[in-house]
Design a protein around this motif. Structure first.
Motif, PDB file in Angstrom:
ATOM      1  N   LEU A  22      -4.907  15.323  -9.109  1.00 29.33           N
ATOM      2  CA  LEU A  22      -4.785  13.886  -8.861  1.00 29.33           C
ATOM      3  C   LEU A  22      -3.388  13.575  -8.346  1.00 29.33           C
ATOM      4  O   LEU A  22      -2.415  14.213  -8.732  1.00 29.33           O
ATOM      5  CB  LEU A  22      -5.043  13.083 -10.143  1.00 29.33           C
ATOM      6  N   VAL A  23      -3.316  12.570  -7.481  1.00 32.43           N
ATOM      7  CA  VAL A  23      -2.039  12.116  -6.964  1.00 32.43           C
ATOM      8  C   VAL A  23      -1.977  10.595  -7.112  1.00 32.43           C
ATOM      9  O   VAL A  23      -2.977   9.900  -6.905  1.00 32.43           O
ATOM     10  CB  VAL A  23      -1.842  12.555  -5.499  1.00 32.43           C
ATOM     11  N   ALA A  24      -0.796  10.081  -7.485  1.00 36.25           N
ATOM     12  CA  ALA A  24      -0.622   8.644  -7.651  1.00 36.25           C
ATOM     13  C   ALA A  24      -0.569   7.956  -6.280  1.00 36.25           C
ATOM     14  O   ALA A  24       0.176   8.379  -5.408  1.00 36.25           O
ATOM     15  CB  ALA A  24       0.662   8.362  -8.435  1.00 36.25           C
ATOM     16  N   VAL A  25      -1.362   6.913  -6.121  1.00 37.71           N
ATOM     17  CA  VAL A  25      -1.443   6.178  -4.854  1.00 37.71           C
ATOM     18  C   VAL A  25      -0.844   4.786  -5.056  1.00 37.71           C
ATOM     19  O   VAL A  25      -1.126   4.124  -6.053  1.00 37.71           O
ATOM     20  CB  VAL A  25      -2.906   6.063  -4.376  1.00 37.71           C
ATOM     21  N   ASP A  26      -0.035   4.377  -4.097  1.00 34.90           N
ATOM     22  CA  ASP A  26       0.610   3.065  -4.208  1.00 34.90           C
ATOM     23  C   ASP A  26      -0.304   1.929  -3.753  1.00 34.90           C
ATOM     24  O   ASP A  26      -0.379   0.884  -4.399  1.00 34.90           O
ATOM     25  CB  ASP A  26       1.896   3.050  -3.381  1.00 34.90           C
ATOM     26  N   VAL A  27      -0.979   2.121  -2.629  1.00 37.13           N
ATOM     27  CA  VAL A  27      -1.808   1.057  -2.065  1.00 37.13           C
ATOM     28  C   VAL A  27      -3.074   1.648  -1.465  1.00 37.13           C
ATOM     29  O   VAL A  27      -3.028   2.685  -0.786  1.00 37.13           O
ATOM     30  CB  VAL A  27      -1.056   0.277  -0.951  1.00 37.13           C
ATOM     31  N   VAL A  28      -4.223   0.993  -1.710  1.00 40.37           N
ATOM     32  CA  VAL A  28      -5.463   1.321  -1.016  1.00 40.37           C
ATOM     33  C   VAL A  28      -5.926   0.073  -0.276  1.00 40.37           C
ATOM     34  O   VAL A  28      -6.194  -0.958  -0.881  1.00 40.37           O
ATOM     35  CB  VAL A  28      -6.574   1.783  -1.981  1.00 40.37           C
ATOM     36  N   LYS A  29      -5.990   0.168   1.046  1.00 39.89           N
ATOM     37  CA  LYS A  29      -6.512  -0.924   1.867  1.00 39.89           C
ATOM     38  C   LYS A  29      -7.991  -0.689   2.110  1.00 39.89           C
ATOM     39  O   LYS A  29      -8.402   0.446   2.395  1.00 39.89           O
ATOM     40  CB  LYS A  29      -5.790  -0.974   3.214  1.00 39.89           C
ATOM     41  N   CYS A  30      -8.789  -1.707   1.994  1.00 41.13           N
ATOM     42  CA  CYS A  30     -10.222  -1.591   2.252  1.00 41.13           C
ATOM     43  C   CYS A  30     -10.537  -2.307   3.563  1.00 41.13           C
ATOM     44  O   CYS A  30     -10.364  -3.523   3.676  1.00 41.13           O
ATOM     45  CB  CYS A  30     -11.031  -2.194   1.114  1.00 41.13           C
ATOM     46  N   SER A  31     -10.950  -1.533   4.563  1.00 34.71           N
ATOM     47  CA  SER A  31     -11.241  -2.141   5.878  1.00 34.71           C
ATOM     48  C   SER A  31     -12.670  -1.833   6.307  1.00 34.71           C
ATOM     49  O   SER A  31     -13.390  -1.123   5.631  1.00 34.71           O
ATOM     50  CB  SER A  31     -10.250  -1.610   6.911  1.00 34.71           C
TER      51      SER A  31
END
Length: 246
Positions: free
Chosen positions: A237-246
Motif C-alpha cells: 500500500l502507498v499513501a495517496v494525497d488526492v484522488v480526482k474522479c473524472s
C-alpha cells in the motif's frame, strides 16, 4: 463515535474487516449484503439477477435503507456493512474498500459461503461481478442521486487487492482510533500495483501523490517517484494525497 459504515467493491473484504473490528471493540454488525442475499435466495435468484430485478422497484432498497437510518439514530455501537450506509448514517466513520476485479473474482469464486453467488467458472464470475457493479451504480444513481465512486464521500479508502488481511485490518482499526481521537491520519491507501504510470514522468520525490480515477483505472498525475519506490520495495500500500474522479 457510535457508528462505522463499511462500503466498497464486491469481494473487497468488508465482512473480514467488520469481524476484526468487533473483536477489538464493543460493536455489532448489521449487514445489508446478507439481507439482500437472503432475499435473492428467497426469490430463487442470484445476487446479480436480484439486483436487476429491483432496478425498477426500490421497495427492497427502501426497506434496508429505512432500517439503517433508524438504527443510525440510536446510541448503540453498530458497524453497518452496506453500500449506502454512509449516506443514511451520516454521523459515522465512513470506510470504503476497493479491490480490482481479478482479485475480487478469485475471492468470490473460492468463497463457498456465498450460496447465492456461486458460479460455474471464473470467467462467468468475473463478468457477473462487473455486471452487478454496474447495476448497483445505476440503481443508486437513479434512486438516491449518489455516486459510490466519489471518494469524497468517505473518511478512509483502502485498496485491499494486494495487502494482507492483517495489514488491512490494522490499518482500518488504527485509522478509526485516530479519527475518534481527533488525530491526523492518511485517508487514502492504494496498492502501487493498481496505479498506472505513463511514459517518462518527472521524478520529484517531494511531489504529492495525485491520482486521476477514470473508467475504473487509477492514473498517476504526480508523485511518480513515490510509486516507483513503493514498487521497488514491494510495498502493498502507498499513501495517496488526492484522488480526482473524472
Amino acid at each position: 463515535m457510535n457508528h462505522i459504515t463499511l462500503s466498497g467493491e464486491l469481494g473487497s473484504g468488508k465482512s473480514t474487516v467488520a469481524n476484526y473490528l468487533i473483536s477489538k471493540m464493543p460493536f455489532r454488525i448489521v449487514s445489508a449484503g446478507l439481507l439482500f442475499r437472503q432475499l435473492a435466495a428467497k426469490h430463487g435468484m442470484s445476487a446479480k439477477e436480484f439486483n436487476e430485478f429491483i432496478e425498477s422497484d426500490p421497495k427492497y432498497d427502501h426497506y434496508v435503507d429505512d432500517t439503517m437510518a433508524e438504527l443510525g439514530r440510536t446510541d448503540e455501537k453498530i458497524i453497518f456493512d452496506s453500500r449506502m450506509a454512509w449516506h443514511f448514517v451520516p454521523s459515522s466513520f465512513k470506510i470504503y474498500l476497493y479491490v480490482d476485479v481479478d482479485t475480487a473474482t478469485e475471492r468470490i469464486f473460492n468463497d463457498t459461503g456465498r450460496v447465492s453467488e456461486s458460479y460455474s467458472d471464473k470467467a462467468t464470475a468475473r463478468q457477473e461481478i462487473i455486471d452487478r457493479r454496474k447495476s448497483e451504480l445505476l440503481r443508486y444513481q437513479n434512486f438516491y442521486h449518489c455516486n459510490l465512486d466519489d471518494y469524497s464521500n468517505y473518511d478512509l479508502i483502502v485498496d485491499t487487492s494486494h495487502a494482507t488481511r492483517d495489514e488491512v485490518n490494522e490499518l482500518v482499526f488504527n485509522s478509526f482510533r485516530a479519527f475518534e481521537e481527533g488525530k491526523e491520519y492518511t485517508k487514502i491507501w492504494l496498492s502501487p500495483k493498481s496505479l498506472i504510470l505513463k511514459g517518462d514522468e518527472p521524478d520529484d520525490p517531494d511531489a504529492k501523490l495525485v491520482i486521476n480515477k477514470k473508467d475504473g483505472k487509477f492514473v498517476v498525475e504526480s508523485g511518480f517517484s513515490k510509486v516507483k519506490k513503493a514498487l521497488e520495495i514491494r510495498k502493498s500500500l502507498v499513501a495517496v494525497d488526492v484522488v480526482k474522479c473524472s
